[in-house]
Design a protein around this motif. Sequence first.
Motif, PDB file in Angstrom:
ATOM      1  N   ASN A  64       0.833  -1.192   0.000  1.00  9.24           N
ATOM      2  CA  ASN A  64       0.000   0.000   0.000  1.00  9.24           C
ATOM      3  C   ASN A  64       0.872   1.249   0.000  1.00  9.24           C
ATOM      4  N   ILE A  65       0.424   2.271  -0.727  1.00  9.73           N
ATOM      5  CA  ILE A  65       1.154   3.535  -0.789  1.00  9.73           C
ATOM      6  C   ILE A  65       0.193   4.677  -0.495  1.00  9.73           C
ATOM      7  N   ASP A  66       0.542   5.472   0.503  1.00  4.08           N
ATOM      8  CA  ASP A  66      -0.172   6.711   0.818  1.00  4.08           C
ATOM      9  C   ASP A  66       0.639   7.852   0.232  1.00  4.08           C
ATOM     10  N   ASN A  67       0.031   8.653  -0.634  1.00  2.00           N
ATOM     11  CA  ASN A  67       0.785   9.759  -1.226  1.00  2.00           C
ATOM     12  C   ASN A  67       0.242  11.140  -0.878  1.00  2.00           C
ATOM     13  N   ASP A  68      -0.698  11.202   0.090  1.00  2.00           N
ATOM     14  CA  ASP A  68      -1.184  12.517   0.506  1.00  2.00           C
ATOM     15  C   ASP A  68      -1.146  12.722   2.022  1.00  2.00           C
ATOM     16  N   GLY A  69      -0.529  11.794   2.743  1.00  2.00           N
ATOM     17  CA  GLY A  69      -0.284  11.996   4.168  1.00  2.00           C
ATOM     18  C   GLY A  69      -1.437  11.711   5.095  1.00  2.00           C
ATOM     19  N   ASP A  70      -2.516  11.049   4.617  1.00  2.00           N
ATOM     20  CA  ASP A  70      -3.657  10.785   5.491  1.00  2.00           C
ATOM     21  C   ASP A  70      -3.651   9.371   6.058  1.00  2.00           C
ATOM     22  N   ALA A  71      -2.574   8.641   5.878  1.00  2.00           N
ATOM     23  CA  ALA A  71      -2.409   7.279   6.415  1.00  2.00           C
ATOM     24  C   ALA A  71      -3.411   6.294   5.826  1.00  2.00           C
ATOM     25  N   ARG A  72      -3.889   6.573   4.633  1.00  2.00           N
ATOM     26  CA  ARG A  72      -4.778   5.664   3.911  1.00  2.00           C
ATOM     27  C   ARG A  72      -4.219   5.436   2.507  1.00  2.00           C
ATOM     28  N   ALA A  73      -4.435   4.244   1.983  1.00  2.00           N
ATOM     29  CA  ALA A  73      -3.835   3.876   0.705  1.00  2.00           C
ATOM     30  C   ALA A  73      -4.449   4.667  -0.445  1.00  2.00           C
ATOM     31  N   ASP A  74      -3.583   5.212  -1.291  1.00  2.00           N
ATOM     32  CA  ASP A  74      -3.996   5.863  -2.532  1.00  2.00           C
ATOM     33  C   ASP A  74      -3.616   5.034  -3.752  1.00  2.00           C
ATOM     34  N   VAL A  75      -2.596   4.211  -3.600  1.00  2.00           N
ATOM     35  CA  VAL A  75      -2.134   3.294  -4.638  1.00  2.00           C
ATOM     36  C   VAL A  75      -1.851   1.963  -3.953  1.00  2.00           C
ATOM     37  N   PHE A  94      -2.054  -6.966  -9.490  1.00  2.00           N
ATOM     38  CA  PHE A  94      -3.099  -5.961  -9.707  1.00  2.00           C
ATOM     39  C   PHE A  94      -2.589  -4.600  -9.235  1.00  2.00           C
ATOM     40  N   HIS A  95      -2.978  -3.560  -9.964  1.00  2.00           N
ATOM     41  CA  HIS A  95      -2.634  -2.183  -9.611  1.00  2.00           C
ATOM     42  C   HIS A  95      -3.930  -1.415  -9.391  1.00  2.00           C
ATOM     43  N   GLY A  96      -4.145  -0.958  -8.142  1.00  2.00           N
ATOM     44  CA  GLY A  96      -5.358  -0.235  -7.812  1.00  2.00           C
ATOM     45  C   GLY A  96      -5.061   1.170  -7.332  1.00  2.00           C
ATOM     46  N   THR A  97      -6.011   2.077  -7.540  1.00  2.00           N
ATOM     47  CA  THR A  97      -5.890   3.446  -7.051  1.00  2.00           C
ATOM     48  C   THR A  97      -7.193   3.839  -6.359  1.00  2.00           C
ATOM     49  N   ASP A  98      -7.074   4.851  -5.475  1.00  2.00           N
ATOM     50  CA  ASP A  98      -8.236   5.428  -4.791  1.00  2.00           C
ATOM     51  C   ASP A  98      -9.034   4.347  -4.055  1.00  2.00           C
ATOM     52  N   ASP A  99     -10.326   4.192  -4.344  1.00  2.00           N
ATOM     53  CA  ASP A  99     -11.133   3.207  -3.614  1.00  2.00           C
ATOM     54  C   ASP A  99     -10.618   1.792  -3.822  1.00  2.00           C
ATOM     55  N   GLU A 100     -10.105   1.501  -5.011  1.00  2.00           N
ATOM     56  CA  GLU A 100      -9.538   0.169  -5.260  1.00  2.00           C
ATOM     57  C   GLU A 100      -8.355  -0.100  -4.326  1.00  2.00           C
ATOM     58  N   ALA A 101      -7.580   0.940  -4.063  1.00  2.00           N
ATOM     59  CA  ALA A 101      -6.410   0.780  -3.208  1.00  2.00           C
ATOM     60  C   ALA A 101      -6.790   0.537  -1.758  1.00  2.00           C
ATOM     61  N   ARG A 102      -7.959   0.994  -1.361  1.00  2.00           N
ATOM     62  CA  ARG A 102      -8.370   0.833   0.038  1.00  2.00           C
ATOM     63  C   ARG A 102      -9.146  -0.454   0.287  1.00  2.00           C
ATOM     64  N   SER A 103      -9.451  -1.186  -0.760  1.00  2.00           N
ATOM     65  CA  SER A 103     -10.085  -2.494  -0.611  1.00  2.00           C
ATOM     66  C   SER A 103      -9.037  -3.528  -0.273  1.00  2.00           C
ATOM     67  N   TRP A 104      -9.388  -4.499   0.561  1.00  2.00           N
ATOM     68  CA  TRP A 104      -8.463  -5.596   0.825  1.00  2.00           C
ATOM     69  C   TRP A 104      -8.466  -6.616  -0.311  1.00  2.00           C
ATOM     70  N   GLU A 105      -9.454  -6.549  -1.172  1.00  2.00           N
ATOM     71  CA  GLU A 105      -9.488  -7.447  -2.313  1.00  2.00           C
ATOM     72  C   GLU A 105      -8.412  -7.054  -3.331  1.00  2.00           C
ATOM     73  N   ALA A 106      -8.093  -7.960  -4.236  1.00  2.00           N
ATOM     74  CA  ALA A 106      -7.143  -7.674  -5.309  1.00  2.00           C
ATOM     75  C   ALA A 106      -7.888  -6.898  -6.383  1.00  2.00           C
ATOM     76  N   ALA A 107      -8.018  -5.596  -6.157  1.00  2.00           N
ATOM     77  CA  ALA A 107      -8.832  -4.754  -7.028  1.00  2.00           C
ATOM     78  C   ALA A 107      -7.949  -3.946  -7.962  1.00  2.00           C
ATOM     79  N   GLY A 108      -8.542  -3.473  -9.048  1.00  2.00           N
ATOM     80  CA  GLY A 108      -7.835  -2.623  -9.980  1.00  2.00           C
ATOM     81  C   GLY A 108      -7.460  -3.354 -11.256  1.00  2.00           C
ATOM     82  N   GLU A 109      -6.523  -2.769 -12.000  1.00  2.00           N
ATOM     83  CA  GLU A 109      -6.095  -3.327 -13.284  1.00  2.00           C
ATOM     84  C   GLU A 109      -5.183  -4.532 -13.072  1.00  2.00           C
ATOM     85  N   GLU A 110      -5.441  -5.580 -13.825  1.00  2.00           N
ATOM     86  CA  GLU A 110      -4.582  -6.754 -13.802  1.00  2.00           C
ATOM     87  C   GLU A 110      -3.406  -6.476 -14.749  1.00  2.00           C
ATOM     88  N   VAL A 111      -2.250  -6.110 -14.166  1.00  2.00           N
ATOM     89  CA  VAL A 111      -1.139  -5.641 -14.990  1.00  2.00           C
ATOM     90  C   VAL A 111      -0.179  -6.756 -15.387  1.00  2.00           C
TER      91      VAL A 111
END
Length: 323
Positions: A64-75, A94-111
């Motif tokens: 998980n990557i937080d890029n705005d300092g709120d301690a929540r995943a953005d990527v 999988f590569h997820g952003t925003d809501d996809e990044a905060r899901s515990w599921e393997a969400a986002g684009e299958e890269v």
Amino acid sequence: MSHHLSGPNLRPPSGDARLDLTDVFAFESPTTPQSTVLIMNVNSFAFDPTHGPHPHPEAVYRLNIDNDGDARADVAFSFVFSAPRDGRQTVTVFHGTDDEARSWEAAGEEVLTDVPVSFGPEPEIAETGWLRFSAGLRSDPFFADLDGIGKGFEWTGIDTMADKNVIGIVLEVPDWVLGSAPRIGVWARVCLREGDGLVSVDRGAHPSLTAYFNAEDAKDAYNRGEPADDVATYLDSWVAALRHSGDYDAEAARDRLAAVLPDILRFDRSEPAAYPNGRRLDDDVTDVRIGMVTNGRVPDDGIGPHADLLPSFPYLGSPHPTT
């Protein structure tokens, strides 16, 4: 001991070594300008008596990557492994952003799909577009005199992990993929599928926190938690632990804990990585943590980095013989 055996009573989470997050690393690529290397190592000692080194096929492993300092995943990057067959295994990324990044599921684009996992000396390396990736059995880069720690800091001079392996999950990505600002925060999570959902069985970023600060009956709850809740949930009890172990006053203890709570590895990419600004494979985090918990009263363990680190991707050394 870093984040190895992070379940209660020095056991892997859920009693399954395949689910054990051991270390998280973040540093600038030494070979590709304006790129960042992220590594999560799992499977403490890389051997489960029943399943061997193969990652759990019912788990979601995640960076998980937080890029705005709120301690929540953005990527987020999620890794799902196939069931092993004839000693072979594959992994899908999988590569997820925003809501996809905060899901515990393997969400986002299958890269990346069905990339072979390496269990021999040569790493399997996959590349697509902006992503370079490898997963497989590698030498454990963590170094420490764990017997000495267990004996109350009476050093033995033996590096417990010198001949041990882990499953290394390694990414190298352009900086822009993780966010436009130079400062990011990184942590890892391992979730296990139970019924129709996922249960978080391990998570963390900074080395050795749960080993020194969490009571045995608090470790499972910690592994289920979110970093955004860490300060409210753990600051007071960790202050008490630090005052006991290092004779700190309350204000000094809070100051020291500000570097590790929430449990997110902060990395300012405009500066060279050196723990706690990111973490390189050769950073002596054991000495840093011992100095913290003892308030500098215990000398370092005298154990240095491993000599088998690679100068290029995937950076982790070749695995040690398993027989």
